[in-house]
Design a protein around this motif. Sequence first.
Motif, PDB file in Angstrom:
ATOM      1  N   SER A   1       0.830  -1.206   0.000  1.00  0.00           N
ATOM      2  CA  SER A   1       0.000   0.000   0.000  1.00  0.00           C
ATOM      3  C   SER A   1       0.864   1.255   0.000  1.00  0.00           C
ATOM      4  O   SER A   1       0.562   2.222  -0.725  1.00  0.00           O
ATOM      5  CB  SER A   1      -0.914  -0.016   1.234  1.00  0.00           C
ATOM      6  OG  SER A   1      -1.638   1.186   1.339  1.00  0.00           O
ATOM      7  N   LEU A   2       1.925   1.253   0.781  1.00  0.00           N
ATOM      8  CA  LEU A   2       2.834   2.396   0.821  1.00  0.00           C
ATOM      9  C   LEU A   2       3.466   2.628  -0.540  1.00  0.00           C
ATOM     10  O   LEU A   2       3.498   3.760  -1.043  1.00  0.00           O
ATOM     11  CB  LEU A   2       3.909   2.149   1.884  1.00  0.00           C
ATOM     12  CG  LEU A   2       4.981   3.222   2.052  1.00  0.00           C
ATOM     13  CD1 LEU A   2       4.353   4.553   2.460  1.00  0.00           C
ATOM     14  CD2 LEU A   2       6.016   2.775   3.092  1.00  0.00           C
ATOM     15  N   ALA A   3       3.967   1.554  -1.151  1.00  0.00           N
ATOM     16  CA  ALA A   3       4.582   1.676  -2.476  1.00  0.00           C
ATOM     17  C   ALA A   3       3.578   2.144  -3.513  1.00  0.00           C
ATOM     18  O   ALA A   3       3.884   2.991  -4.364  1.00  0.00           O
ATOM     19  CB  ALA A   3       5.193   0.340  -2.887  1.00  0.00           C
ATOM     20  N   ALA A   4       2.363   1.615  -3.447  1.00  0.00           N
ATOM     21  CA  ALA A   4       1.338   1.981  -4.420  1.00  0.00           C
ATOM     22  C   ALA A   4       0.951   3.446  -4.287  1.00  0.00           C
ATOM     23  O   ALA A   4       0.738   4.141  -5.292  1.00  0.00           O
ATOM     24  CB  ALA A   4       0.115   1.089  -4.245  1.00  0.00           C
ATOM     25  N   SER A   5       0.845   3.942  -3.062  1.00  0.00           N
ATOM     26  CA  SER A   5       0.494   5.347  -2.849  1.00  0.00           C
ATOM     27  C   SER A   5       1.546   6.268  -3.448  1.00  0.00           C
ATOM     28  O   SER A   5       1.223   7.267  -4.093  1.00  0.00           O
ATOM     29  CB  SER A   5       0.341   5.633  -1.353  1.00  0.00           C
ATOM     30  OG  SER A   5      -0.735   4.916  -0.803  1.00  0.00           O
ATOM     31  N   ILE A   6       2.801   5.920  -3.248  1.00  0.00           N
ATOM     32  CA  ILE A   6       3.890   6.738  -3.788  1.00  0.00           C
ATOM     33  C   ILE A   6       3.866   6.692  -5.308  1.00  0.00           C
ATOM     34  O   ILE A   6       3.962   7.721  -5.979  1.00  0.00           O
ATOM     35  CB  ILE A   6       5.236   6.253  -3.237  1.00  0.00           C
ATOM     36  CG1 ILE A   6       5.285   6.432  -1.713  1.00  0.00           C
ATOM     37  CG2 ILE A   6       6.386   7.005  -3.902  1.00  0.00           C
ATOM     38  CD1 ILE A   6       6.459   5.749  -1.052  1.00  0.00           C
ATOM     39  N   LYS A   7       3.697   5.502  -5.849  1.00  0.00           N
ATOM     40  CA  LYS A   7       3.730   5.324  -7.305  1.00  0.00           C
ATOM     41  C   LYS A   7       2.532   6.007  -7.978  1.00  0.00           C
ATOM     42  O   LYS A   7       2.667   6.641  -9.034  1.00  0.00           O
ATOM     43  CB  LYS A   7       3.729   3.835  -7.630  1.00  0.00           C
ATOM     44  CG  LYS A   7       4.037   3.522  -9.096  1.00  0.00           C
ATOM     45  CD  LYS A   7       5.498   3.738  -9.404  1.00  0.00           C
ATOM     46  CE  LYS A   7       5.861   3.256 -10.801  1.00  0.00           C
ATOM     47  NZ  LYS A   7       7.270   3.508 -11.113  1.00  0.00           N
ATOM     48  N   THR A   8       1.359   5.890  -7.365  1.00  0.00           N
ATOM     49  CA  THR A   8       0.152   6.461  -7.955  1.00  0.00           C
ATOM     50  C   THR A   8       0.208   7.987  -7.985  1.00  0.00           C
ATOM     51  O   THR A   8      -0.161   8.627  -8.978  1.00  0.00           O
ATOM     52  CB  THR A   8      -1.098   6.006  -7.178  1.00  0.00           C
ATOM     53  OG1 THR A   8      -1.178   4.586  -7.240  1.00  0.00           O
ATOM     54  CG2 THR A   8      -2.359   6.616  -7.756  1.00  0.00           C
ATOM     55  N   GLN A   9       0.686   8.560  -6.899  1.00  0.00           N
ATOM     56  CA  GLN A   9       0.680  10.011  -6.791  1.00  0.00           C
ATOM     57  C   GLN A   9       1.920  10.656  -7.406  1.00  0.00           C
ATOM     58  O   GLN A   9       1.915  11.854  -7.686  1.00  0.00           O
ATOM     59  CB  GLN A   9       0.568  10.424  -5.321  1.00  0.00           C
ATOM     60  CG  GLN A   9      -0.734   9.953  -4.679  1.00  0.00           C
ATOM     61  CD  GLN A   9      -0.855  10.356  -3.234  1.00  0.00           C
ATOM     62  OE1 GLN A   9      -0.689  11.525  -2.895  1.00  0.00           O
ATOM     63  NE2 GLN A   9      -1.139   9.393  -2.357  1.00  0.00           N
ATOM     64  N   LEU A  10       2.936   9.855  -7.607  1.00  0.00           N
ATOM     65  CA  LEU A  10       4.151  10.390  -8.213  1.00  0.00           C
ATOM     66  C   LEU A  10       4.718   9.322  -9.147  1.00  0.00           C
ATOM     67  O   LEU A  10       5.599   8.560  -8.776  1.00  0.00           O
ATOM     68  CB  LEU A  10       5.179  10.756  -7.143  1.00  0.00           C
ATOM     69  CG  LEU A  10       6.357  11.597  -7.621  1.00  0.00           C
ATOM     70  CD1 LEU A  10       5.907  13.014  -7.959  1.00  0.00           C
ATOM     71  CD2 LEU A  10       7.430  11.654  -6.549  1.00  0.00           C
TER      72      LEU A  10
END
Length: 338
Positions: free
Chosen positions: A261-270
């Motif tokens: 989830s942490l990785a996905a949030s970073i990837k999705t928003q940036l």
Amino acid sequence: MMQVIDLRSDTVTKPSPAMRAFMIEAEVGDDGYGEDPTVSALERRVAALTGFEAGLFVASGTMGNQVALRTLTQPGDPVIVSARAHLLQFEAGASAKNSSIQLLAVDDRHGYPDPDQVADLVRQYRRLHNPIRLIAVENTHMPSGGVPIDQTVMNAIIEAADGTPIYIDGARLWNAAVALDVTPAGLCQGAIAVSTCLSKGLAAPMGSVLSGSQEFIERARIERARLGGRLRQAGIMAAGGLYALDHNMSRLADDHRRARSLAASIKTQLPSATADVLGVRTNIVLLKVQEPHQYLARLHEHGVLCNVLPAGDVRLVTHYDLDDRAIELAASRILASL
């Protein structure tokens, strides 16, 4: 006050009130004489879980590795490790100091020692009449982002070893077993010994258990004493490990989910961020950023603690003390700091 979110390591966890209460009530004795029943219970439990005859409680994962090397090698022996192994990068040169062995590094870009390079070194050193004494495999492979090594890969390494003994640094073996949905013993097939940590994902305050044959553990007990690891009423600490095995093993999947989830949030928003969402298999996320140490300082100002690996990757580790809300907050602060 700003909530500090500590993503430096899964070693930063605090024992829960229930674990503390269990530790306080532990039955103890002098383990130097083999008389601590709680230590003995922990050793038997971990040995059974990993598929070995016997176990030995040690103070840390580094001590487990060093005791294993002193037991399985002689001074001057060549030992194969992956290029970014804990044994090579994070133990302060202990293998050379304590065992006087040669550590031979092989490529580990995929998260495990390259079997072709392992096979080449095994053949070369046999021709030099100085055969490889041991091959060390780290599972999970932390510097690759906690990559779990499955049995298919292990079988390739075993074939490349051509009879050379294999030792597993299983500091996060529990994470590997949960991620792959297999038993810890299944991941130890073909190995001569394994060291498993209790103070990382399982959130006990300290300790590892070295497991192997009864004969190996008897010799390892002597090497533990030589390194100052002969403990006394250690059942208080061993009880934390027993509690962790009973209550904290199944919840490792939550750490893995939160890391994704942490990785996905970073990837999705940036989208330009290099958090490899598909590559997050366990509880470690790696970020590649410009000037990582300066970025670390900015994160600290935003209340997020993490580490930089020797290769320059920023390492984020999820663990027992971080819930979903903490991960959401960490993601927003990480993005704000980029």
